[in-house]
Design a protein around this motif. Structure first.
Motif, mmCIF file in Angstrom:
data_model
loop_
_atom_site.group_PDB
_atom_site.id
_atom_site.type_symbol
_atom_site.label_atom_id
_atom_site.label_comp_id
_atom_site.label_asym_id
_atom_site.label_seq_id
_atom_site.Cartn_x
_atom_site.Cartn_y
_atom_site.Cartn_z
ATOM 1 N N SER A 68 0.958 -0.781 -0.339
ATOM 2 C CA SER A 68 -0.376 -0.110 -0.289
ATOM 3 C C SER A 68 0.901 0.816 0.115
ATOM 4 O O SER A 68 0.237 2.448 0.023
ATOM 5 N N SER A 97 -0.691 -0.029 -4.294
ATOM 6 C CA SER A 97 -1.849 0.307 -4.973
ATOM 7 C C SER A 97 -2.401 1.346 -3.635
ATOM 8 O O SER A 97 -2.237 1.081 -2.028
ATOM 9 N N ASN A 98 -3.579 1.931 -3.475
ATOM 10 C CA ASN A 98 -4.129 2.497 -2.711
ATOM 11 C C ASN A 98 -5.820 1.711 -2.413
ATOM 12 O O ASN A 98 -6.095 1.754 -1.259
ATOM 13 N N ASP A 99 -5.732 0.715 -3.339
ATOM 14 C CA ASP A 99 -6.358 -0.832 -2.993
ATOM 15 C C ASP A 99 -5.848 -2.008 -2.242
ATOM 16 O O ASP A 99 -6.456 -2.894 -2.881
ATOM 17 N N GLU A 101 -5.184 -3.540 0.514
ATOM 18 C CA GLU A 101 -5.765 -4.534 1.600
ATOM 19 C C GLU A 101 -7.520 -4.857 0.553
ATOM 20 O O GLU A 101 -7.167 -6.307 0.997
ATOM 21 N N SER A 102 -7.806 -4.303 -0.040
ATOM 22 C CA SER A 102 -9.044 -4.851 -1.315
ATOM 23 C C SER A 102 -9.140 -6.098 -2.181
ATOM 24 O O SER A 102 -8.965 -6.744 -2.400
ATOM 25 N N GLN A 103 -7.874 -5.930 -2.658
ATOM 26 C CA GLN A 103 -7.145 -6.559 -3.958
ATOM 27 C C GLN A 103 -6.004 -7.355 -3.382
ATOM 28 O O GLN A 103 -6.342 -8.607 -4.590
ATOM 29 N N GLY A 219 -8.054 6.151 -0.243
ATOM 30 C CA GLY A 219 -8.666 4.864 -1.916
ATOM 31 C C GLY A 219 -9.999 3.900 -0.812
ATOM 32 O O GLY A 219 -10.387 4.020 -0.613
ATOM 33 N N THR A 220 -9.439 2.563 -0.609
ATOM 34 C CA THR A 220 -10.734 1.634 -0.446
ATOM 35 C C THR A 220 -10.369 1.210 0.792
ATOM 36 O O THR A 220 -10.983 0.441 1.714
ATOM 37 N N THR A 222 -9.987 3.686 3.126
ATOM 38 C CA THR A 222 -10.811 5.592 3.790
ATOM 39 C C THR A 222 -11.755 5.054 4.411
ATOM 40 O O THR A 222 -11.774 3.931 5.249
#
Length: 457
Positions: A68, A97-99, A101-103, A219-220, A222
């Motif tokens: 991240s 990536s800002n995403d 944790e989800s990706q 990002g995700t 937030t």
């Protein structure tokens, strides 16, 4: 960008003779880095590269890294292993990536896992271990943990089994401010929570600036800065025992102690007279990225920002960060005077999803004191709890404040609570509920109930 797939599992049809020859050539080009069993000795490295001999023998290989961490922090991260990569010939392809944790779970479940993930949440690490895809570290990586306080190894372990070596430590209990602006206005750095609240009222009454600014956009992810604010208040109000019970859900979010702490956060960071200086109203905190949140301090629109030591990387190039400079930081005081020097900290852990020799060589290096020292040297704003790092390498005063606090035996230290909680809570429901708390003004009982309901049974 999508991580480059590895060559594992790719097969060619070879005659028996060619197969034997290929195996012989492979053995001849391998080394004995301690990462993959018995191998022939690698060709000696010379000059400045000689110190990487233990990792040699994998030239022309490639490993992928996913995290991240974004620029500019990721720029110094890549610099920290640049010499290692050049000397060993192992190319490390990094993606931030800002995403993340989800990706990461999506990629792992889809068979597209990176070779490495830098995971800041032990809860997410546990989720990944449960997937069965995380590869246990090699013996040298395990041995390198002797340079860390034993508690850090527990944060990189799941059900008592060690999986991920700690890479960094950070102090979250800081307040950023402008010494120049404070001096001009006649303000003193507060030493207690009561003094900080009184200063906030004084700044607000001046009519020229707001005392606080903040942003929880990421990002995700937030919402995570708001979870930090609650953690600071819970630890600073009740100490380590209640904090630990809260992390394990023995004390629920709906418990009076936690809702009272949430009320303290609301009185601090949701006070319309105090926030969001230079940006907007309370709701603007939810739409402001954490990276941009501190900018109004430099323009005099806001006086203070609560953020971690790693926020140093977000100040513009040329900003004077010093006790008498444009920007500096002080230790966030305890809410209760009965709590001794509360410190909420975080960290990052290196988890591997592959066990190829070059992957293990990188793993061994990135868990070493040598790499930690290299990382300290290339930039400010990064701190390690690796005891093999010479503290004189910390030339930045913020880094010294952080390193001293993280190693202070009298401090009440605890790891970031949301990072320790199950990923569905700490990196999911809590972020979502706290975002609604700021963006929509959702009531505290509703926020607490939503998080409690997400806790795994």
């Amino acid at each position: 960008m999508t991580p480059i797939p590895t060559a594992t599992g790719r097969h060619r049809r070879l005659s028996a003779a060619w197969a034997v020859l290929a195996l012989a050539l492979t053995a001849a080009c391998s080394n004995s880095s301690g990462s993959s069993g018995a191998q022939a000795e690698a060709s000696p490295l010379t000059g400045d590269c000689a110190k990487y001999q233990a990792y040699a023998g994998h030239a022309g290989t490639k490993v992928t890294m996913y995290a991240s961490i974004l620029s500019p922090e990721s720029d110094s991260l890549e610099k920290s292993w640049a010499e290692f990569s050049s000397c060993t010939g192992i190319k490390i392809t990094y993606e931030g990536s800002n995403d993340f944790e989800s990706q990461l779970p999506v990629r792992v479940a889809g068979g597209n896992a990176p070779d490495f993930a830098i995971i800041p949440q032990p809860g997410l690490l546990a989720q990944m271990v449960k997937s069965g895809k995380v590869v246990k570290p090699p013996a040298q990586t395990v041995a390198n943990q002797d340079k860390w306080s034993p508690v850090w190894k527990t944060y990189g372990s799941v059900n008592g089994t060690f999986y991920a070596a700690p890479m960094s430590a950070n102090m979250k209990s800081l307040v950023w401010y402008s010494p120049k602006a404070f001096k001009q206005a006649g303000y003193q750095v507060p030493k207690t929570w009561a003094e900080m609240m009184a200063l906030s009222d004084r700044i607000a009454a001046s009519g020229t600036t707001r005392p606080w600014c903040g942003g929880i956009g990421s990002g995700t992810a937030t919402g995570w800065p708001a979870t930090d604010w609650l953690e600071e208040v819970v630890l600073g109000s009740y100490g380590g025992e209640v904090y630990d019970q809260w992390v394990s859900h023995k004390v629920k979010f709906s418990d009076e102690k936690i809702t009272t702490a949430m009320g303290t956060v609301a009185g601090w960071m949701q006070n319309p007279a105090w926030v969001n200086g230079g940006i907007g109203d309370v709701k603007s905190i939810a739409t402001t990225t954490f990276q941009d949140a501190g900018a109004p301090i430099l323009t005099g629109k806001c006086a203070m920002l609560q953020q971690a030591s790693f926020y140093r990387a977000q100040w513009p190039k040329g900003t004077s960060i010093a006790p008498d400079g444009d920007i500096f930081a002080f230790h966030l005081p305890a809410v209760s005077p009965t709590v001794s020097s509360p410190v909420v900290g975080g960290g990052e852990f290196l988890a591997a999803f592959a066990g190829r020799p070059e992957v293990q060589a990188v793993q061994n290096y990135l868990s070493s004191s040598d790499w930690a020292s290299s990382r300290v040297k290339v930039s400010s704003g990064w701190v390690s709890a690796n005891q093999g790092v010479d503290k004189s390498l910390y030339t930045d005063p913020i880094d010294r404040i952080s390193a001293d606090a993280l190693t202070d035996p009298a401090a009440t230290f605890r790891f970031d609570a949301s990072d320790l909680m199950p990923a569905a809570v700490g990196a999911g429901a809590e972020w979502k509920a706290f975002t609604a708390w700021f963006a929509e003004g959702q009531a505290i009982p509703k926020v607490a109930a939503d998080i409690d309901a997400a806790w795994p049974q």
